[in-house]
Design a protein around this motif. Structure first.
Motif, mmCIF file in Angstrom:
data_model
loop_
_atom_site.group_PDB
_atom_site.id
_atom_site.type_symbol
_atom_site.label_atom_id
_atom_site.label_comp_id
_atom_site.label_asym_id
_atom_site.label_seq_id
_atom_site.Cartn_x
_atom_site.Cartn_y
_atom_site.Cartn_z
ATOM 1 N N ASP A 28 0.838 -1.195 0.000
ATOM 2 C CA ASP A 28 0.000 0.000 0.000
ATOM 3 C C ASP A 28 0.877 1.251 0.000
ATOM 4 O O ASP A 28 1.907 1.290 0.691
ATOM 5 C CB ASP A 28 -0.897 0.037 1.237
ATOM 6 N N ILE A 30 0.712 5.702 0.132
ATOM 7 C CA ILE A 30 -0.064 6.905 0.422
ATOM 8 C C ILE A 30 0.763 8.082 -0.078
ATOM 9 O O ILE A 30 1.915 8.251 0.323
ATOM 10 C CB ILE A 30 -0.340 7.041 1.931
ATOM 11 N N ILE A 35 -2.869 13.820 -1.180
ATOM 12 C CA ILE A 35 -3.522 14.370 0.012
ATOM 13 C C ILE A 35 -3.625 15.887 -0.098
ATOM 14 O O ILE A 35 -4.663 16.485 0.214
ATOM 15 C CB ILE A 35 -2.761 13.962 1.285
ATOM 16 N N THR A 95 -2.782 13.371 8.126
ATOM 17 C CA THR A 95 -3.521 12.492 7.226
ATOM 18 C C THR A 95 -2.664 11.303 6.801
ATOM 19 O O THR A 95 -3.158 10.167 6.714
ATOM 20 C CB THR A 95 -4.010 13.264 5.995
ATOM 21 N N GLU A 98 -2.658 8.957 9.763
ATOM 22 C CA GLU A 98 -3.977 8.363 10.006
ATOM 23 C C GLU A 98 -4.283 7.293 8.968
ATOM 24 O O GLU A 98 -4.739 6.191 9.301
ATOM 25 C CB GLU A 98 -5.038 9.466 9.974
ATOM 26 N N ARG A 99 -4.009 7.577 7.707
ATOM 27 C CA ARG A 99 -4.304 6.604 6.649
ATOM 28 C C ARG A 99 -3.393 5.390 6.716
ATOM 29 O O ARG A 99 -3.791 4.281 6.331
ATOM 30 C CB ARG A 99 -4.215 7.274 5.279
ATOM 31 N N SER A 100 -2.180 5.601 7.168
ATOM 32 C CA SER A 100 -1.249 4.462 7.251
ATOM 33 C C SER A 100 -1.747 3.399 8.222
ATOM 34 O O SER A 100 -1.448 2.213 8.055
ATOM 35 C CB SER A 100 0.139 4.951 7.668
ATOM 36 N N HIS A 102 -4.652 2.297 8.456
ATOM 37 C CA HIS A 102 -5.685 1.488 7.823
ATOM 38 C C HIS A 102 -5.129 0.623 6.699
ATOM 39 O O HIS A 102 -5.889 -0.088 6.033
ATOM 40 C CB HIS A 102 -6.795 2.388 7.286
ATOM 41 N N ALA A 103 -3.816 0.684 6.471
ATOM 42 C CA ALA A 103 -3.201 -0.123 5.419
ATOM 43 C C ALA A 103 -3.122 -1.582 5.851
ATOM 44 O O ALA A 103 -3.074 -1.893 7.038
ATOM 45 C CB ALA A 103 -1.811 0.416 5.097
#
Length: 213
Positions: A28, A30, A35, A95, A98-100, A102-103
């Motif tokens: 994954d 990001i 962003i 961000t 935070e997104r990491s 959910h990987a």
């Protein structure tokens, strides 16, 4: 926090192509630039702050940010650039993290073009630099963006130097050759990173284990 790998490199070095190869391996990624684009979409608080800071002239008739106008305002003006960064960078940073979380891949690739310039290497466990000859960068950007050589070299001069980036690198991907060569380097690095992830587990404390500086 997951194991975070920062991918960086100068303009035209081939970061997008590299991240595509990692995606083929199930990793994954990001992208901080993506962003940033989301943060300045119509209706977003960051766009309202930017308009307040720089005036309504940087908003197009469609209600979207006029990137070219804003770029001209901040390119040679360090005070204006700092003002813009103070609006966007904390949001981008939070961000990314935070997104990491959910990987689902063994490690997460954070694609951060200005990682060295922003001193964000402390966000990640490992820094990977995509490197190529400056002449290659110039040629690629001229072809991609349809701009002249002087414009490309001005952008390069505003970024961290090649030596500054390499100094911060834990790993270097050389992107001057063909795609097969690039894929082979990434496959080898992927195996190394998987080994690092295993060494990293288990952690005796929570939170992001910072890089040694």
């Amino acid at each position: 926090m997951p194991y975070l790998v920062g991918l960086t490199g100068g303009i035209g070095s081939g970061k997008s192509r590299v991240s595509q190869h990692f995606a083929k391996l199930g990793i994954d990624s990001i992208d901080s630039d993506q962003i940033a684009r989301e943060l300045v979409a119509p209706g977003q608080p960051a766009l309202a702050e930017i308009m307040q800071a720089f005036g309504p002239q940087i908003i197009g008739q469609d209600g979207r940010l006029n990137r070219a106008s804003l770029r001209k305002l901040v390119f040679d003006d360090i005070i204006a650039r700092n003002r813009l960064e103070n609006i966007l960078h904390p949001r981008i940073r939070s961000t990314l993290l935070e997104r990491s979380q959910h990987a689902s891949s063994p490690y997460v690739l954070l694609v951060i073009p200005l990682l060295v310039e922003n001193n964000w290497q402390t966000l990640v466990n490992r820094v990977v630099v995509v490197d190529c000859a400056p002449a290659t960068q110039v040629r690629r950007v001229m072809q991609r963006d349809n701009i002249d050589e002087n414009a490309v070299r001005a952008i390069l001069a505003a970024q961290a130097s090649r030596s500054q980036r390499l100094l911060m690198a834990d790993d270097v991907i050389h992107n001057d050759a063909d795609d097969a060569n690039l894929a082979a380097q990434i496959a080898a690095l992927h195996r190394t990173l998987l080994q690092q992830v295993e060494k990293h587990r288990p952690r005796g404390k929570t939170g992001l284990p910072g890089r040694k500086t």
